[in-house]
Design an enzyme around this catalytic site. Structure first.
Site, PDB file in Angstrom:
ATOM      1  N   ASN A  10      34.138 -27.442  14.034  1.00 44.41           N
ATOM      2  CA  ASN A  10      35.069 -26.392  14.453  1.00 44.41           C
ATOM      3  C   ASN A  10      34.342 -25.527  15.474  1.00 44.41           C
ATOM      4  O   ASN A  10      33.500 -24.721  15.110  1.00 44.41           O
ATOM      5  CB  ASN A  10      35.508 -25.565  13.238  1.00 44.41           C
ATOM      6  N   TRP A  11      34.686 -25.724  16.724  1.00 41.00           N
ATOM      7  CA  TRP A  11      33.976 -25.005  17.796  1.00 41.00           C
ATOM      8  C   TRP A  11      34.367 -23.534  17.874  1.00 41.00           C
ATOM      9  O   TRP A  11      33.716 -22.763  18.564  1.00 41.00           O
ATOM     10  CB  TRP A  11      34.272 -25.650  19.154  1.00 41.00           C
ATOM     11  N   LYS A  12      35.491 -23.166  17.245  1.00 39.20           N
ATOM     12  CA  LYS A  12      36.022 -21.804  17.391  1.00 39.20           C
ATOM     13  C   LYS A  12      36.188 -21.496  18.896  1.00 39.20           C
ATOM     14  O   LYS A  12      36.529 -22.406  19.649  1.00 39.20           O
ATOM     15  CB  LYS A  12      35.119 -20.805  16.669  1.00 39.20           C
ATOM     16  N   HIS A  94      42.670 -21.531   9.166  1.00 44.80           N
ATOM     17  CA  HIS A  94      41.280 -21.064   9.119  1.00 44.80           C
ATOM     18  C   HIS A  94      41.255 -19.581   8.750  1.00 44.80           C
ATOM     19  O   HIS A  94      42.137 -18.815   9.171  1.00 44.80           O
ATOM     20  CB  HIS A  94      40.584 -21.292  10.460  1.00 44.80           C
ATOM     21  N   GLU A  96      39.634 -17.169   9.824  1.00 33.98           N
ATOM     22  CA  GLU A  96      39.647 -16.235  10.955  1.00 33.98           C
ATOM     23  C   GLU A  96      41.072 -16.029  11.472  1.00 33.98           C
ATOM     24  O   GLU A  96      41.426 -14.943  11.919  1.00 33.98           O
ATOM     25  CB  GLU A  96      38.704 -16.736  12.070  1.00 33.98           C
ATOM     26  N   GLU A 166      36.709 -23.299   2.291  1.00 39.84           N
ATOM     27  CA  GLU A 166      35.721 -22.486   2.987  1.00 39.84           C
ATOM     28  C   GLU A 166      35.681 -21.092   2.369  1.00 39.84           C
ATOM     29  O   GLU A 166      36.520 -20.241   2.711  1.00 39.84           O
ATOM     30  CB  GLU A 166      36.086 -22.365   4.478  1.00 39.84           C
ATOM     31  N   GLY A 172      29.545 -18.544   8.633  1.00 35.21           N
ATOM     32  CA  GLY A 172      28.749 -17.924   9.682  1.00 35.21           C
ATOM     33  C   GLY A 172      27.719 -16.932   9.165  1.00 35.21           C
ATOM     34  O   GLY A 172      27.150 -16.167   9.937  1.00 35.21           O
ATOM     35  N   SER A 208      28.558 -22.426   6.512  1.00 33.48           N
ATOM     36  CA  SER A 208      27.106 -22.567   6.686  1.00 33.48           C
ATOM     37  C   SER A 208      26.576 -23.915   6.214  1.00 33.48           C
ATOM     38  O   SER A 208      25.469 -24.000   5.679  1.00 33.48           O
ATOM     39  CB  SER A 208      26.366 -21.411   5.995  1.00 33.48           C
ATOM     40  N   GLY A 229      30.977 -25.182  11.511  1.00 32.46           N
ATOM     41  CA  GLY A 229      31.104 -24.254  12.627  1.00 32.46           C
ATOM     42  C   GLY A 229      29.853 -24.293  13.492  1.00 32.46           C
ATOM     43  O   GLY A 229      29.680 -25.162  14.349  1.00 32.46           O
ATOM     44  N   GLY A 230      28.965 -23.346  13.260  1.00 32.28           N
ATOM     45  CA  GLY A 230      27.774 -23.182  14.104  1.00 32.28           C
ATOM     46  C   GLY A 230      27.005 -24.465  14.365  1.00 32.28           C
ATOM     47  O   GLY A 230      26.594 -24.734  15.507  1.00 32.28           O
TER      48      GLY A 230
HETATM   49  P1  PGA Z   1      30.025 -22.070   9.850  1.00 31.88           P
HETATM   50  O1  PGA Z   1      31.611 -22.063  10.080  1.00 31.88           O
HETATM   51  O2  PGA Z   1      29.617 -23.501   9.622  1.00 31.88           O
HETATM   52  O3  PGA Z   1      29.468 -21.506  11.129  1.00 31.88           O
HETATM   53  O4  PGA Z   1      29.743 -21.207   8.656  1.00 31.88           O
HETATM   54  C1  PGA Z   1      32.456 -22.899   9.322  1.00 31.88           C
HETATM   55  C2  PGA Z   1      33.894 -22.649   9.706  1.00 31.88           C
HETATM   56  O5  PGA Z   1      34.278 -21.475   9.900  1.00 31.88           O
HETATM   57  O6  PGA Z   1      34.694 -23.598   9.823  1.00 31.88           O
END
Ligand code: PGA
Length: 246
Positions: A10-12, A94, A96, A166, A172, A208, A229-230
């Site tokens: 997930n690049w956001k 998601h 966010e 999640e 994050g 994470s 994500g990251g």
């Molecule tokens: P993260 O993000 O791996 O950076 O914690 C995961 C996500 O929000 O899908």
């Protein structure tokens, strides 16, 4: 029932279209054969990512869509628009989007149905906040999110959906759920589905997940993959997580 592992990045809101093409071309050529893999990219990167992934096993997903077929919804994108670009699927719900863009469980119910009706694959993200976990609400929150989103959906469409668990406090932050904690939540989510659906639904862990904790998480019986994500923003760590899938 054995479920094929599925790991998605997930690049956001990261990477321009010019950055996405070469990145996806490199990644697509190196996806291992034992795992399903996808990247969820910004709308503006979709065309370049689809072109770069063509002929490979790597799937390209959007990070949101609108539930209506078309209409007066300025700034929104429909399932048909995604399909016409050659997009494989869509990530919806998601945290966010729930937190910053007022995404509701009811809208997600409509989005899930519309995505399936159009023929897109779907990852639906769910998860509790830190306050909800600390006040003992985790199971109630997961039940509400899953049951509302899946209400009225046919069994085959439900079984073909991927759920991403999640915990919001792990996204994050570098704070990963322990494998035991994640396994318990995954087993709970699986149990919310009728028999014959629950054992087919793939449930990814997200929050994470990194190369150094992926193998332990992915070894849990109800963890079928990851939403990353990251660690998906660079090719090598993302490939290391794909390789860690059993
Ligand atoms: P993260 O993000 O791996 O950076 O914690 C995961 C996500 O929000 O899908």
């Amino acid at each position: 029932m054995s479920r094929r592992p599925f790991v998605a990045g997930n690049w956001k809101m990261h990477k321009t279209s010019s950055e996405a093409g070469p990145f996806v071309r490199d990644l697509a050529g190196r996806v291992p054969g034992h795992v399903d893999a996808a990247v969820c990219v910004p709308f503006t990167d979709l065309a370049a990512a689809v072109e770069a992934a063509a002929g490979s096993a790597l799937k390209v997903y959007a990070q949101n869509m609108h539930q209506a077929e078309q209409g007066a919804f300025t700034g929104e994108v429909s399932a048909a628009m995604l399909l016409d670009l050659g997009v494989d699927g869509v990530l919806i719900g998601h945290s966010e989007r729930r937190q910053y863009f007022a995404e509701t469980d009811e809208a997600l119910q409509a989005k899930l149905a519309a995505a399936h009706a159009a023929g897109l694959d779907v990852i639906l993200a769910v998860g509790e906040t830190e306050a909800e976990r600390e006040s003992g609400q985790t199971e109630a929150v997961l039940r509400r999110q899953v049951e509302t989103a899946f209400a009225g959906l046919a069994e085959d469409a439900a079984a073909a959906t991927t759920v991403a668990y999640e915990p919001v406090w792990a996204i994050g932050t570098g704070k990963t759920a322990t494998p035991e904690m994640a396994q318990a939540a995954h087993a709970f989510i699986r149990g919310l589905f009728p028999a014959g659906v629950g054992d087919r639904v793939r449930i990814q862990y997200g929050g994470s997940m990194k190369p150094d904790n992926a193998a332990q998480l992915l070894a849990q019986p109800d963890i079928d993959g990851g939403l990353i994500g990251g660690a998906s923003l660079e090719v090598e760590p993302f490939l290391a997580i794909l390789a860690a899938a059993p």
